[in-house]
Write a protein that holds these residues in place. Structure first.
Motif, PDB file in Angstrom:
ATOM      1  N   ALA A  53      12.376   6.577  36.635  1.00 34.23           N
ATOM      2  CA  ALA A  53      12.268   5.226  36.090  1.00 34.23           C
ATOM      3  C   ALA A  53      13.569   4.457  36.260  1.00 34.23           C
ATOM      4  CB  ALA A  53      11.873   5.290  34.616  1.00 34.23           C
ATOM      5  N   MET A  54      14.676   5.168  36.181  1.00 36.08           N
ATOM      6  CA  MET A  54      15.992   4.532  36.320  1.00 36.08           C
ATOM      7  C   MET A  54      16.363   4.323  37.776  1.00 36.08           C
ATOM      8  SD  MET A  54      18.053   6.731  33.448  1.00 36.08           S
ATOM      9  CE  MET A  54      19.589   5.895  33.797  1.00 36.08           C
ATOM     10  N   HIS A  55      15.893   5.221  38.643  1.00 36.79           N
ATOM     11  CA  HIS A  55      16.260   5.171  40.063  1.00 36.79           C
ATOM     12  C   HIS A  55      14.984   5.281  40.902  1.00 36.79           C
ATOM     13  CE1 HIS A  55      20.392   5.662  38.715  1.00 36.79           C
ATOM     14  NE2 HIS A  55      20.017   6.723  38.026  1.00 36.79           N
ATOM     15  N   PRO A  56      14.232   4.205  41.039  1.00 38.94           N
ATOM     16  CA  PRO A  56      12.916   4.255  41.685  1.00 38.94           C
ATOM     17  C   PRO A  56      12.948   4.614  43.168  1.00 38.94           C
ATOM     18  CG  PRO A  56      13.569   1.988  41.205  1.00 38.94           C
ATOM     19  CD  PRO A  56      14.550   2.866  40.509  1.00 38.94           C
ATOM     20  N   LYS A  57      14.103   4.566  43.808  1.00 39.15           N
ATOM     21  CA  LYS A  57      14.189   4.939  45.223  1.00 39.15           C
ATOM     22  C   LYS A  57      14.370   6.441  45.416  1.00 39.15           C
ATOM     23  CE  LYS A  57      16.177   0.545  46.820  1.00 39.15           C
ATOM     24  NZ  LYS A  57      17.325  -0.083  47.510  1.00 39.15           N
ATOM     25  N   VAL A  58      14.466   7.190  44.312  1.00 36.14           N
ATOM     26  CA  VAL A  58      14.624   8.642  44.385  1.00 36.14           C
ATOM     27  C   VAL A  58      13.274   9.301  44.107  1.00 36.14           C
ATOM     28  CG1 VAL A  58      15.771  10.682  43.443  1.00 36.14           C
ATOM     29  CG2 VAL A  58      17.033   8.530  43.670  1.00 36.14           C
ATOM     30  N   GLY A  59      12.810  10.125  45.040  1.00 30.29           N
ATOM     31  CA  GLY A  59      11.583  10.888  44.850  1.00 30.29           C
ATOM     32  C   GLY A  59      11.903  12.333  44.503  1.00 30.29           C
ATOM     33  N   PHE A  60      10.883  13.059  44.063  1.00 36.31           N
ATOM     34  CA  PHE A  60      11.075  14.448  43.645  1.00 36.31           C
ATOM     35  C   PHE A  60      10.075  15.364  44.328  1.00 36.31           C
ATOM     36  CE2 PHE A  60      13.217  12.242  40.275  1.00 36.31           C
ATOM     37  CZ  PHE A  60      14.188  13.116  39.813  1.00 36.31           C
ATOM     38  N   THR A  61      10.535  16.541  44.701  1.00 31.39           N
ATOM     39  CA  THR A  61       9.664  17.655  45.070  1.00 31.39           C
ATOM     40  C   THR A  61       9.956  18.768  44.076  1.00 31.39           C
ATOM     41  OG1 THR A  61       9.636  17.095  47.423  1.00 31.39           O
ATOM     42  CG2 THR A  61       9.083  19.363  46.823  1.00 31.39           C
ATOM     43  N   ILE A  62       8.951  19.162  43.308  1.00 26.60           N
ATOM     44  CA  ILE A  62       9.135  20.154  42.251  1.00 26.60           C
ATOM     45  C   ILE A  62       8.309  21.388  42.587  1.00 26.60           C
ATOM     46  CG2 ILE A  62       8.816  20.657  39.792  1.00 26.60           C
ATOM     47  CD1 ILE A  62       9.291  17.668  39.282  1.00 26.60           C
TER      48      ILE A  62
END
Length: 295
Positions: free
Chosen positions: A113-122
């Motif tokens: 939410a703070m850094h919308p250009k960062v995606g995650f692979t979990i």
């Protein structure tokens, strides 16, 4: 040379030239030629090989440490330059023990939410696999136990202490209880994580400390499978409180604190020991500390 070091890391990880080439999306002859060129540049043999991979030479073992460091530094440089041009962006890869997946969601949701250009692979992995993936540069960070088994040199942010809960059906003899002693689980039909999971090793030690020989008739690497067996088959399972509450919400199941064994283990966010971290990873560690301090 960086591309050749990447090839070397792939072979060291896969221990097979064909699989290493496939993991990089290149042909096996291209990979073999790259490794040979690297050996010529360094003036040493890195890999024992005949018709197949035969392991790393002593020089290869030393080179592996340097390769990880150099490739890691190169990736960090790219990340820092991208952050200068575009702000925090990219994708964070995080490996998580199964019992901490709800915390992975909390962290990624807040950070995203703070850094919308960062995606995650979990990814869901065992604690041992998480450390290996960090060493192999396959993930950027992990969520795992901090104080139960050796971690090596990592940066760590404690997130929470595990509190163990018995999960049972409404028909269980324990369903109306406010607490259950570990000793009372003797002879009970249990569904637990598989023995390669650190959580299972902790549970086994707690049961042993209580003098209980577990009757574990179902094992699984999935917490969903464990709770499903409690729901439809009348088993009992043991889970940390946070994941237990998430998985049993809205179901006819009871959560009951387990008492009688003094066993507290801390779970936290871990990352490779590196100063400085990449901007994105440093921001993640900072936000994790802020989350904990604001609880």
């Amino acid at each position: 040379m960086i591309d050749k070091l990447e090839m070397f890391l792939a072979v060291a990880k896969e221990r097979h030239f064909g699989r290493a080439a496939a993991s990089m999306g290149i042909t096996q002859p291209t990979l073999s030629a790259g490794i040979k060129q690297l050996e010529e540049q360094l003036g040493v043999l890195l890999i024992f090989r005949g018709s197949r991979f035969g392991g790393l030479t002593p020089e290869g073992q030393s080179a592996l440490v340097w390769a990880r460091r150099i490739v890691g530094d190169t990736r960090q440089l790219r990340e820092e330059m991208r952050a200068v041009r575009h702000g925090l962006a990219g994708r964070l890869r995080i490996a998580v023990i199964p019992t901490a997946l709800t915390w992975a969601a909390k962290i990624s949701a807040r950070f995203g939410a703070m850094h919308p250009k960062v995606g995650f692979t979990i990814l869901s992995r065992t604690s041992i696999e998480i450390l290996q993936m960090i060493d192999d540069l396959d993930v950027d960070a992990g969520i795992s136990y901090l104080d139960n088994e050796p971690l090596g040199k990592v940066s760590a942010v404690p997130l929470y202490d595990e509190r163990y809960m018995l999960v049972c059906g409404m028909e269980s003899e324990f369903a109306e209880r406010d607490s259950v002693a570990w000793t009372e689980l003797n002879g009970q039909r249990l569904c637990l994580l598989t023995s390669d999971m650190q959580n299972r090793r902790i549970i086994n030690r707690n049961l042993a400390a209580a003098g209980v020989t577990p009757m574990t008739t179902v094992e699984s690497s999935s917490t969903v499978v464990m709770v499903s067996h409690v729901l439809v088959g009348g088993w009992l399972t043991i889970l940390p409180e946070d994941i237990a509450r998430f998985l049993t919400q809205g179901k006819d199941l009871r959560l009951i604190p387990l008492d009688g064994v003094d066993s507290i283990h801390t779970v936290g966010l871990i990352a490779p020991w590196r100063e400085p971290h990449t901007p994105v990873l440093q921001a993640l560690l900072t936000e994790a500390r802020r989350m904990v301090s604001n609880r």
